[in-house]
Scaffold this active site. Structure first.
Site, mmCIF file in Angstrom:
data_model
loop_
_atom_site.group_PDB
_atom_site.id
_atom_site.type_symbol
_atom_site.label_atom_id
_atom_site.label_comp_id
_atom_site.label_asym_id
_atom_site.label_seq_id
_atom_site.Cartn_x
_atom_site.Cartn_y
_atom_site.Cartn_z
ATOM 1 N N PHE A 14 -52.385 133.809 55.744
ATOM 2 C CA PHE A 14 -51.764 132.684 56.537
ATOM 3 C C PHE A 14 -50.295 133.012 57.044
ATOM 4 O O PHE A 14 -49.399 132.977 56.024
ATOM 5 C CB PHE A 14 -52.100 131.288 55.810
ATOM 6 C CG PHE A 14 -51.646 130.158 56.734
ATOM 7 C CD1 PHE A 14 -52.195 129.814 58.003
ATOM 8 C CD2 PHE A 14 -50.502 129.611 56.418
ATOM 9 C CE1 PHE A 14 -51.856 128.849 58.680
ATOM 10 C CE2 PHE A 14 -50.057 128.537 57.140
ATOM 11 C CZ PHE A 14 -50.878 128.273 58.236
ATOM 12 N N GLN A 15 -50.133 132.983 58.326
ATOM 13 C CA GLN A 15 -48.757 133.152 58.707
ATOM 14 C C GLN A 15 -48.150 134.420 58.210
ATOM 15 O O GLN A 15 -46.853 134.209 58.026
ATOM 16 C CB GLN A 15 -47.848 131.819 58.365
ATOM 17 C CG GLN A 15 -48.312 130.624 59.136
ATOM 18 C CD GLN A 15 -47.394 129.272 59.045
ATOM 19 O OE1 GLN A 15 -46.522 129.228 58.244
ATOM 20 N NE2 GLN A 15 -47.321 128.574 60.282
ATOM 21 N N LYS A 42 -41.963 135.238 49.623
ATOM 22 C CA LYS A 42 -41.854 133.895 48.953
ATOM 23 C C LYS A 42 -41.674 133.932 47.263
ATOM 24 O O LYS A 42 -40.908 133.039 46.633
ATOM 25 C CB LYS A 42 -43.062 132.909 49.205
ATOM 26 C CG LYS A 42 -42.740 131.554 48.759
ATOM 27 C CD LYS A 42 -43.630 130.437 49.269
ATOM 28 C CE LYS A 42 -43.361 129.045 48.952
ATOM 29 N NZ LYS A 42 -44.238 128.067 49.605
ATOM 30 N N GLU A 58 -36.877 128.317 66.953
ATOM 31 C CA GLU A 58 -36.276 129.309 66.025
ATOM 32 C C GLU A 58 -35.606 130.334 67.194
ATOM 33 O O GLU A 58 -34.514 130.642 66.804
ATOM 34 C CB GLU A 58 -37.276 130.142 65.515
ATOM 35 C CG GLU A 58 -37.923 129.252 64.501
ATOM 36 C CD GLU A 58 -39.378 128.829 64.642
ATOM 37 O OE1 GLU A 58 -40.059 128.181 63.742
ATOM 38 O OE2 GLU A 58 -39.819 128.628 65.825
ATOM 39 N N MET A 82 -32.964 134.101 91.434
ATOM 40 C CA MET A 82 -32.891 135.369 91.545
ATOM 41 C C MET A 82 -34.240 136.248 91.965
ATOM 42 O O MET A 82 -34.159 137.214 92.963
ATOM 43 C CB MET A 82 -32.523 136.081 90.483
ATOM 44 C CG MET A 82 -32.047 137.586 90.503
ATOM 45 S SD MET A 82 -30.692 137.549 91.716
ATOM 46 C CE MET A 82 -29.089 137.456 90.468
#
Length: 592
Positions: A124-125, A174, A62, A485
């Protein structure tokens, strides 16, 4: 074909998912970077129903998708769009959202969310994305009513693209995606307190600026990303032509003014040119255009342009006087301010001596590198790439670190939106997915990611997207086996003590700062084998370590029809110079 003929009739019942996706089409979105999951499946189903109008690119992470959306936005000026599911999918967008906020990139990120009935129950999630992103978005929404979808998308695009651009989050449960209504495509926006109109400079402020320019003896123009965001590059060039004033840019401003022009002082700041930093230090007038006086530019604030007057033009009132007080503050869209200023501005009476001094500094202290080094240095590699590709109108993206600064120093950009860099947040892993987004926007254009091996591995999985989506990005990999760096800071300020900056196996002497120089090791002793990785994904790949083979290797990369990784062996002992240590001044500049 107009949007009206390609979307549903006004009276048709549509799901929230279809309304959202058709809203994207109505806003001219032709590419979205989207990774599906349980709570965004209805949105992805809706995307399949508009596939002839809206291309869905499937990233392999993502964050890669959101940086690809940034790549599209930064190179086109349009709003980039990324989508993810709830929970971990959504949180994987967070870094790219924060990055877009700091660099003022127009971005709309859409996230699936658990159904409204279970929000707040640790479902969940589930992640409270509005709360997570509150401080890193320009605005954010949690949609709870399907009737609001069309209006909210309209508002999101308006907010992302007007004023100072930035990222907007739309979190979509959803059940809202699955619910239906007859959409009101013409619903008025409801944004109390938000004015999308561009602020326009007051004539009196511009007259004051013109008068200050006329009287100046040692003026310098300091141009930043705001010039590019407002499409004011031509107006900037006109101002320089009319006044003859030398110009320096920030990292964000590269390309706003031609890097090969004699009056260009290149970039200023921590790793900017000696001549730009000296000119600003001695200037009696600094004309700041679309800049925010960032700490990497100013160093010790109270010493920055200490003896000069400051004109500060910026679209965002919050930036004016935030870090450095402006003697002539001008809140305005930069393009408008420059257009109007150019109508009345006159060249300073006599700055020939000042310009000559700037040109002498430029001649005396150029960006330089060791031309006698037997192998390939990072600077020489970028210089060679520039000479071989400058006339092909490429777009260059970079990761973050030494290679980023060397690319800014040695690749001379002539046009805006051809240099893409994570500048404010400094996000490693930006270069490859950003290039992916550019290539999706410009299928036939040469797109090159100049990257370091540390940054490259942060989003290396997007090689898969390049192959599967037919995006022929070229990766010019400056591979020094280290986090270069951080190594440079270790060498300069920490007695060379290596603290987890070598990217190879822990039993190699380089792990503790020993060894004889990775740059001279053969390919078999280098880790990882990026050519094998490239070929495993289906990309072309080649390795080069000898100076005499570099031109041929670059040609092989450029001629390859698909994505290609050129693994260039470079030494880790090289430092980016000049360097003004953090919080110091031009008088503390390290040049060797």
């Amino acid at each position: 074909m107009s949007a009206a003929t390609t979307t549903a009739p006004k009276t048709q019942l549509l799901s929230g998912a279809d309304i959202l996706v058709q809203s994207l089409v109505r806003h001219g979105v032709d590419t979205i970077f989207a990774y599906p999951g349980g709570c965004s499946m209805p949105l992805h189903q809706a995307l399949t129903r508009v596939k002839d109008q809206l291309r869905t690119v499937l990233p392999r992470h993502e964050q890669g998708g959101a940086f690809a959306a940034q790549g599209l936005a930064r190179s086109t000026g349009k709003v980039g769009v990324a989508m993810a599911t709830s929970g971990p999918g959504a949180t994987n967008l967070v870094t790219a959202i924060a990055d877009a906020k700091l660099d003022s990139v127009p971005l709309v990120c859409i996230t699936g969310q658990v159904p409204t009935a279970v929000i707040g129950s640790d479902a969940f999630q589930e992640t409270p994305m509005v709360e997570v992103c509150r401080g890193i978005t320009k605005h954010h929404y949690l949609l709870t009513d399907v009737n609001d979808v069309a209006r909210v998308v309209k508002e999101a695009f308006l907010i992302a693209s007007t004023g100072r651009p930035g990222p907007v989050l739309i979190d979509v449960p959803k059940d809202v995606q699955l619910a239906s209504c007859v959409p009101d495509w013409d619903a008025p926006v409801n944004l109390p307190g938000y004015n999308p109109a561009k602020p326009l400079a007051k004539p009196e402020a511009l007259r004051q600026a013109a008068a200050a320019i006329k009287r100046a003896k040692r003026p310098v123009i300091y141009a930043g990303g705001g010039v590019i965001a407002s499409e004011a590059s031509e107006e900037l060039r006109t101002l320089v032509k009319k006044t003859g004033i030398p110009i320096t840019t920030t990292v964000m401003g590269l390309g706003a003014y031609p890097g090969t022009d004699p009056l260009s002082l290149d970039m200023l700041g921590m790793h900017g040119s000696v001549y730009a930093n000296r000119a600003v230090d001695e200037a009696d007038l600094l004309i700041g255009l679309g800049v925010r006086f960032d700490d990497r530019v100013t160093g010790k604030l109270e010493e920055f342009c200490k003896h000069g007057k400051i004109i500060h033009v910026d679209i965002d009132a919050a930036e004016i006087n935030k870090n450095k007080a402006a003697h002539i503050p001008v809140q305005s869209d930069v393009k408008h301010a420059l257009s109007e200023l150019n109508k009345i501005v006159e060249a300073p009476e006599d700055i020939s001596e000042w310009v000559e001094r700037c040109m002498e500094w430029k001649k005396e202290f150029p960006f330089r590198f060791d031309k006698d080094y037997p192998g390939i240095t990072q600077q020489s590699a970028i210089d060679q790439l520039w000479r071989m590709t400058a006339d092909r109108d490429p777009v260059i993206t970079v990761g973050v670190g030494q290679h980023q600064m060397w690319a800014a120093q040695f690749y001379k950009f002539q046009k805006p939106r051809t240099w893409l860099s994570s500048s404010g947040l400094g996000t490693m892993g930006f270069g490859l997915p950003a290039a992916m987004g550019v290539q999706a926007a410009f299928p036939g254009r040469l797109v090159i990611d100049i990257d370091g091996d540390g940054s490259f591995q942060m989003n290396i999985q997007e090689l898969s997207t390049l192959v599967c989506e037919k995006l022929p990005v070229k990766v010019f990999l400056l591979n020094n086996q280290h986090l270069g760096m951080v190594v440079q800071w270790e060498d300069r300020f920490m007695a060379g003590n290596r603290a987890h900056t070598y990217l190879g196996p822990i039993d190699k002497p380089e792990w503790s700062g020993e060894g004889d120089g990775i740059g001279e090791m053969d390919q078999a002793n280098r880790y990882a084998d990026f050519v094998a990785i490239a070929k495993g994904y289906g990309c072309g790949g080649a390795y080069v370590e000898k100076k005499e083979n570099l031109e041929g290797a670059i040609n092989e990369m450029l001629d390859y029809p698909g994505p290609f990784i050129l693994d260039v062996a470079v030494p880790y002992q090289e430092h980016v110079l000049p360097m003004i240590p953090s919080g110091k001044t031009v008088r503390d500049m390290i040049t060797e």
